[in-house]
Design a protein around this motif. Structure first.
Motif: not given
Ligand SMILES: [Zn+2]
Ligand SMILES: C[S@@+](CC[C@H](N)C(=O)[O-])C[C@H]1O[C@@H](n2cnc3c(N)ncnc32)[C@H](O)[C@@H]1O
Length: 324
Positions: A9-11, A28-30, A32-34
């Motif tokens: 999960r995106c932290p 990648a998260c929705p 845009g974090h890669e």
């Molecule tokens: Zn994110």
């Protein structure tokens, strides 16, 4: 067969631990974090110690750490396998469970965790230092079988890339004294473990009763980390069934706790019978300004004369005074 692959999960704060999807170079998260994979691996990198920032992020970090561990176990005339087995046992693992190891370093605990799962389940090892973690991945990848999934991430233990309650248990040994925020490190372990799961954490810290002896002072002079105090006050509010021991010559504290559904709750409205009256709620949330002490004494006397508790009398006066 072991369960599904770990759902990272995106932290990032603000992404609310959104699920990640495969991207060109990693995940990648929705928003845009890669998060790329470490070069030549499938190990996602969420956050990492800058290369060379400390001994764990140095090029030969795992070998340096091996030497340090040898020193510890020789000095305390102890056996590494016996200690690690003993601590892992406190997780009360059984086959099929999902376990997180934070600050896993070169993965010395992984064989003991795999054995405690009797070769069936999921282990995720994370560390902030890529050098240590990748050395661990190379050393222990052979533990992986069709029934035992072993995964790794380079990430920050104080901001884990997992959803609440994803794991059944979490384990940490030997690094939390160095975390920038120990309370957050513990809170994150408790957050990602389901209610009812167990957490075991240990690190250096001479037992309080030995601190002011030559024994304690020698150890602290040798390595300032032995002066670290057992961080009981940093345990999360949901910690329950807490057990504390000291190991390795009483110089490493070990805390084990269960994760409760919620912090302890009480009825704060049970009325007190007696002179003061009121309840936990009135005493905590109903504090008033200070008043003339002579007037206060008169008020207490009048309450006693009328056979009322102080709170009952005071509340009746205030209600009367506030009526339109
Ligand atoms: Zn994110
Ligand atoms: C002394 S080593 C212990 C390694 C391993 N647990 C063992 O028992 O052999 C401490 C480890 O904690 C890691 N560490 C320190 N801060 C961290 C953080 N914020 N998140 C994850 N790991 C961290 C270090 O990179 C290092 O690998």
């Amino acid at each position: 067969m072991s369960q599904a692959a770990p759902v990272y999960r995106c932290p990032h704060p603000g992404c609310d631990h959104a699920p990640l999807a495969p991207s060109a170079a990693g995940l990648a998260c929705p928003q845009g974090h890669e998060f790329p994979f470490a070069p030549g691996t499938q190990v996602p990198v969420f956050a990492k110690e800058p290369p060379g920032a400390n001994e764990y992020a140095a090029q030969n970090a795992a070998e340096v750490h091996d030497n340090a561990l040898r020193w510890v176990f020789n000095t305390f005339r102890s056996d590494e396998a016996t200690l690690r087995e003993n601590l892992v046992r406190r997780l009360a693992l059984r086959p099929g469970l999902r376990v997180l190891v934070t600050g896993a370093g070169a993965g010395n605990d992984l064989p003991y965790l795999a054995r405690a799962l009797q070769g069936r389940g999921d282990i995720h090892a994370q560390d902030f230092a890529q050098e240590m973690l990748l050395a661990g991945e190379q050393r222990h990848r052979a533990l992986q079988t069709a029934d035992l999934r072993l995964t790794f991430s380079v990430s920050d233990a104080t901001n884990l890339p997992f959803a609440d309650g994803w794991f059944d248990a979490a384990y940490h040994f030997g690094g939390i004294n160095l975390f920038p925020d120990i309370a957050r490190g513990m809170a994150e372990m408790a957050r990602v473990v389901r209610p009812g799961g167990r957490v075991v954490i240990g690190d250096e810290g001479v037992a309080p009763w030995l601190r002011d002896t030559d024994y304690g002072r020698m150890l602290v002079r040798n390595n300032a980390l032995y002066a670290c105090e057992v961080p009981l006050r940093h345990l999360p509010a949901v910690a329950t069934g807490v057990e504390l021991t000291w190991e390795l010559g009483q110089c490493f504290w070990v805390i084990a706790f269960d994760v409760a559904e919620a912090p302890p709750a009480i009825d704060i409205d049970v009325p007190h019978v007696g002179t003061r009256g009121g309840s936990i709620r009135t005493r905590y949330f109903g504090q008033l300004e200070g008043i003339d002490p002579a007037l206060r004494d008169k008020l207490y006397q009048e309450a006693a004369r009328r056979g009322l508790s102080r709170v009952e009398f005071l509340e009746s006066l205030l209600r009367g005074g506030l009526e339109p």
